[in-house]
Design an enzyme around this catalytic site. Structure first.
Site, mmCIF file in Angstrom:
data_model
loop_
_atom_site.group_PDB
_atom_site.id
_atom_site.type_symbol
_atom_site.label_atom_id
_atom_site.label_comp_id
_atom_site.label_asym_id
_atom_site.label_seq_id
_atom_site.Cartn_x
_atom_site.Cartn_y
_atom_site.Cartn_z
ATOM 1 N N ASP A 100 4.529 -1.356 0.810
ATOM 2 C CA ASP A 100 5.722 -2.013 0.385
ATOM 3 C C ASP A 100 5.598 -2.120 -0.913
ATOM 4 O O ASP A 100 4.728 -1.567 -1.327
ATOM 5 C CB ASP A 100 6.338 -2.645 1.461
ATOM 6 C CG ASP A 100 7.489 -3.045 0.772
ATOM 7 O OD1 ASP A 100 8.472 -4.163 1.604
ATOM 8 O OD2 ASP A 100 7.442 -2.842 1.103
ATOM 9 N N THR A 101 6.538 -3.419 -1.799
ATOM 10 C CA THR A 101 6.580 -3.653 -2.706
ATOM 11 C C THR A 101 5.507 -4.579 -3.134
ATOM 12 O O THR A 101 4.778 -5.049 -2.394
ATOM 13 C CB THR A 101 7.471 -4.756 -3.017
ATOM 14 O OG1 THR A 101 8.569 -4.262 -2.535
ATOM 15 C CG2 THR A 101 8.093 -5.274 -4.201
#
Length: 131
Positions: A99-100
């Site tokens: 993810d981020t």
């Protein structure tokens, strides 16, 4: 765009100036081909080769996922859909759920810069801009 942070900084500076002499409002967000064209117009290095944005391992994972989905979609049977979901569930979570990531830098003059990327989420829609 070879360096998205450089492009984001240019967007920030462009937005701060406001509309140009013709009333053209500068962008706040850019994605896909429009981002590449805008960056080139600003003198920011881009590459026409999309492979500079993806590793061979990530490309292989993407192709594997797409093959599973295409196979399940073509048969349209519940068994095939269950097989696809189960195979996706069994894959290494790092392949699916990356993810981020973010970075914050402070230089010796106390100037702060930050950047984020959600580049790891499998099967994103092309041109997606995350939350």
């Amino acid at each position: 765009v070879c360096n998205p942070i450089e492009a984001a900084n240019a967007v920030l500076k462009s937005s701060a100036k406001g509309p140009d002499c013709h009333g053209l409002v500068p962008p706040m967000f850019l994605a896909g081909e429009g981002a590449d064209k805008w960056a080139r117009d600003q003198g920011i290095r881009t590459s026409m080769d999309p492979r500079h944005k993806i590793t061979e391992a990530a490309l292989k994972n993407y192709e594997d996922y797409m093959n599973m989905i295409t196979d399940a979609d073509s048969s349209k049977s519940q068994d095939s859909m269950d097989y696809t979901v189960n195979n996706l569930d069994r894959r290494d979570e790092s392949d699916v759920l990356l993810d981020t990531v973010g970075a914050v830098c402070i230089d010796m003059n106390r100037a702060i810069a930050a950047g984020v990327s959600s580049g790891g989420i499998a099967l994103k829609h092309p041109g997606r801009i995350g939350e």
